[in-house]
Design an enzyme around this catalytic site. Structure first.
Site, PDB file in Angstrom:
ATOM      1  N   ARG A  14       0.966  -1.100  -0.121  1.00 46.15           N
ATOM      2  CA  ARG A  14       0.056  -0.079  -0.071  1.00 46.15           C
ATOM      3  C   ARG A  14       1.009   1.244   0.035  1.00 46.15           C
ATOM      4  NH1 ARG A  14      -0.619   4.826   2.343  1.00 46.15           N
ATOM      5  NH2 ARG A  14      -0.399   3.741   4.477  1.00 46.15           N
ATOM      6  N   GLU A  15       1.607   1.656   1.250  1.00 47.66           N
ATOM      7  CA  GLU A  15       2.346   2.662   1.356  1.00 47.66           C
ATOM      8  C   GLU A  15       3.524   2.489   0.147  1.00 47.66           C
ATOM      9  OE1 GLU A  15       2.561   5.652   3.542  1.00 47.66           O
ATOM     10  OE2 GLU A  15       3.791   6.340   2.060  1.00 47.66           O
ATOM     11  N   HIS A  74      -6.434  -0.728   3.358  1.00 50.38           N
ATOM     12  CA  HIS A  74      -6.377   0.958   3.932  1.00 50.38           C
ATOM     13  C   HIS A  74      -7.551   1.482   3.011  1.00 50.38           C
ATOM     14  CE1 HIS A  74      -4.370   4.760   3.893  1.00 50.38           C
ATOM     15  NE2 HIS A  74      -4.042   4.300   5.120  1.00 50.38           N
ATOM     16  N   ARG A 134      -9.462  -0.458  12.222  1.00 50.91           N
ATOM     17  CA  ARG A 134      -8.468   0.263  12.752  1.00 50.91           C
ATOM     18  C   ARG A 134      -8.905   1.861  12.287  1.00 50.91           C
ATOM     19  NH1 ARG A 134      -3.459   2.921   9.977  1.00 50.91           N
ATOM     20  NH2 ARG A 134      -5.092   3.576   9.132  1.00 50.91           N
ATOM     21  N   SER A 136      -7.382   5.811  11.678  1.00 49.79           N
ATOM     22  CA  SER A 136      -6.253   6.568  11.746  1.00 49.79           C
ATOM     23  C   SER A 136      -6.414   8.143  11.578  1.00 49.79           C
ATOM     24  CB  SER A 136      -4.992   5.996  10.883  1.00 49.79           C
ATOM     25  OG  SER A 136      -3.867   6.949  11.050  1.00 49.79           O
ATOM     26  N   THR A 168       2.263  11.652   9.117  1.00 53.88           N
ATOM     27  CA  THR A 168       2.150  11.933   7.491  1.00 53.88           C
ATOM     28  C   THR A 168       3.380  12.683   6.857  1.00 53.88           C
ATOM     29  OG1 THR A 168      -0.185  11.740   7.935  1.00 53.88           O
ATOM     30  CG2 THR A 168       0.463  12.469   5.701  1.00 53.88           C
ATOM     31  N   HIS A 195       2.419   5.083  12.453  1.00 52.90           N
ATOM     32  CA  HIS A 195       2.827   5.122  11.147  1.00 52.90           C
ATOM     33  C   HIS A 195       3.672   6.497  10.872  1.00 52.90           C
ATOM     34  CE1 HIS A 195       1.971   4.719   6.709  1.00 52.90           C
ATOM     35  NE2 HIS A 195       2.276   5.975   6.723  1.00 52.90           N
ATOM     36  N   HIS A 197       6.691   8.604   8.701  1.00 56.88           N
ATOM     37  CA  HIS A 197       7.366   9.080   7.279  1.00 56.88           C
ATOM     38  C   HIS A 197       8.972   9.538   7.791  1.00 56.88           C
ATOM     39  CE1 HIS A 197       4.825   8.506   3.998  1.00 56.88           C
ATOM     40  NE2 HIS A 197       4.071   8.312   4.819  1.00 56.88           N
ATOM     41  N   HIS A 291      39.402  -0.579  13.921  1.00 58.95           N
ATOM     42  CA  HIS A 291      38.214  -1.440  13.979  1.00 58.95           C
ATOM     43  C   HIS A 291      38.285  -2.896  13.800  1.00 58.95           C
ATOM     44  CE1 HIS A 291      34.947   1.896  13.570  1.00 58.95           C
ATOM     45  NE2 HIS A 291      36.160   2.481  13.810  1.00 58.95           N
TER      46      HIS A 291
HETATM   47  C1  HCA Z   1      -0.843   9.242   3.220  1.00 59.60           C
HETATM   48  C2  HCA Z   1      -1.663   8.296   4.221  1.00 59.60           C
HETATM   49  C3  HCA Z   1      -0.824   7.648   5.173  1.00 59.60           C
HETATM   50  C4  HCA Z   1      -1.715   6.969   5.971  1.00 59.60           C
HETATM   51  C5  HCA Z   1      -1.404   6.377   7.429  1.00 59.60           C
HETATM   52  C6  HCA Z   1      -2.120   5.403   8.274  1.00 59.60           C
HETATM   53  C7  HCA Z   1      -0.138   8.780   6.023  1.00 59.60           C
HETATM   54  O1  HCA Z   1      -0.454   8.493   2.031  1.00 59.60           O
HETATM   55  O2  HCA Z   1      -0.988  10.271   3.268  1.00 59.60           O
HETATM   56  O3  HCA Z   1      -3.042   5.250   7.850  1.00 59.60           O
HETATM   57  O4  HCA Z   1      -2.104   5.490   9.401  1.00 59.60           O
HETATM   58  O5  HCA Z   1       1.117   8.657   5.852  1.00 59.60           O
HETATM   59  O6  HCA Z   1      -0.754   9.464   6.801  1.00 59.60           O
HETATM   60  O7  HCA Z   1       0.089   6.822   4.673  1.00 59.60           O
HETATM   61 CU    CU Z   2       1.946   7.207   4.954  1.00 63.42          CU
END
Ligand code: HCA
Ligand code: CU
Length: 374
Positions: A14-15, A74, A134, A136, A168, A195, A197, A291
């Site tokens: 997905r991501e 998702h 879930r 989010s 995000t 989640h 980034h 090392h």
């Molecule tokens: C995005 C969505 C998501 C969703 C994460 C989640 C994000 O592509 O913008 O469902 O918790 O980073 O917010 O990947």
């Molecule tokens: Cu994301």
């Protein structure tokens, strides 16, 4: 205590599909899902079945495959998408709704009451079906805390199994993640997913802090691929945990990780990054004399992870001017040559002098070692 009960949710399908160069065929999606299942991640997240007809068919195929992992999808927090997810046989539905001020303005324009009201319809529908739910809050870390807690408490009361916190835009700091997750932990009884980034390079640190603060589910992708420069990587998260205590990750088939990373790297047309934990060609490579001397005596001196745990080998570089005589002597032993300390020191000196002049290769170095053989 946190860390004892956690689950990895892999969202490569997905991501990861949101990564610039990713486009998985159906066969590749299935192969990635099966490889993830063989590693033992607890959840596999797939693209929304509303994204495209093939995405819906692939969800059906993979969810019907009888994997050990739970196959979740998702989707937007919308009744049509939720229905499609159920019809395709998803075992879990990961709902998403943007709650931050910048995204609410740029994306859907709803206020918190409207978000909660819409969530109630979708969650109410999903609760009649046998799926894990879930919810989010997209862009959690730019949502003010009272608003966030209000949304989470509302959906928790509606009976979701988990709420999700999403960094995000990759803006959160580890301490902030710890604090927000701890506040949310104290406010709801359900499980918590994180989640994060990697825009500022903190994805793994943030995910780890989320776990320390009481999160139960961590989103990862293979190599960390995802939108922009991605999210926390599966191997990175496993490395982070294994350094604390290998038993935390003993339930995963760790020897499969390097192959899985290579497989996905090939599929999206990138090399395995030099800084990838566990799978980088250099993850267990030692170079400088200081090392190599220590690591040859006791690997724990410069290795916090045992390469054997991941089916990998330690490598020690000798064809360069930073070489030390211990590494030279070790290479000689590998070649079946005995070098006294004096001979090894002289050989090292020769290699250093040559290395000042030009790049070296291992054949040249081996020839030097044979010259010094007793
Ligand atoms: C995005 C969505 C998501 C969703 C994460 C989640 C994000 O592509 O913008 O469902 O918790 O980073 O917010 O990947
Ligand atoms: Cu994301």
């Amino acid at each position: 205590m946190p860390l004892e009960r956690f689950f990895l949710l892999d969202t490569t399908l997905r991501e990861g599909e949101q990564f610039a160069t990713a486009r998985f065929t159906s066969a590749q999606r299935l192969a990635v899902a099966e490889a993830l299942d063989a590693v033992g991640v607890e959840y596999i997240e797939l693209t929304s079945p509303a994204a495209s007809p093939q995405s819906a068919r692939d969800l059906e195929t993979i969810a019907g495959r009888g994997l050990r992992a739970r196959v979740v999808t998702h989707v937007r927090c919308h009744p049509d998408d939720a229905r499609l997810a159920v019809e395709c046989g998803a075992q879990g539905v990961n709902l998403l709704y943007a709650t931050s001020e910048p995204l609410r303005r740029a994306s859907h324009g709803r206020d918190l009451d409207q978000i909660i009201a819409e969530a109630e319809v979708v969650i109410g529908y999903l609760r009649q079906h046998n799926v894990e739910i879930r919810f989010s809050a997209e862009d959690t870390f730019r949502t003010d805390l009272p608003a966030l807690l209000r949304v989470y408490q509302a959906v928790a009361a509606m009976g979701v199994h988990r709420i999700g916190l999403a960094d995000t835009v990759g803006i959160a700091t580890p301490r902030q993640v710890y604090d927000v997750v701890a506040r949310v932990r104290a406010a709801v009884g359900c499980d918590i997913e994180f989640h994060g980034h990697n825009d500022a390079g903190c994805a793994i640190a943030n995910a780890f802090c989320a776990l320390e603060a009481g999160a139960t589910h961590i989103d990862v992708t293979v190599l960390g691929i995802g939108e922009r420069n991605g999210i926390a990587s599966l191997s990175g998260m496993i490395a982070r945990l294994a350094t604390l205590d290998p038993s935390l990750v003993a339930r995963y088939d760790l020897e499969r990780l390097p192959d899985l990373d290579r497989m996905v790297a090939d599929l999206v047309g990138v090399p395995v990054p030099f800084d990838a934990p566990i799978s980088s060609p250099f993850a267990f490579h030692h170079k400088a004399g200081l090392h190599t001397k220590a690591v040859l005596r006791d690997p724990r001196s410069y290795e916090v992870l045992d390469p054997a745990l991941f089916g990998r080998n330690r490598t020690v570089a000798v064809a360069h001017r930073l070489v030390g005589w211990h590494a030279v002597a070790e290479r000689a032993r590998e070649l079946g040559i005995y070098l006294s300390e004096t001979a090894a020191r002289q050989a090292a000196a020769r290699i250093k002098a040559l290395g000042d002049e030009h790049e070296l290769d291992s054949t040249t170095v081996d020839e030097i070692l044979y010259e010094f053989a007793e």
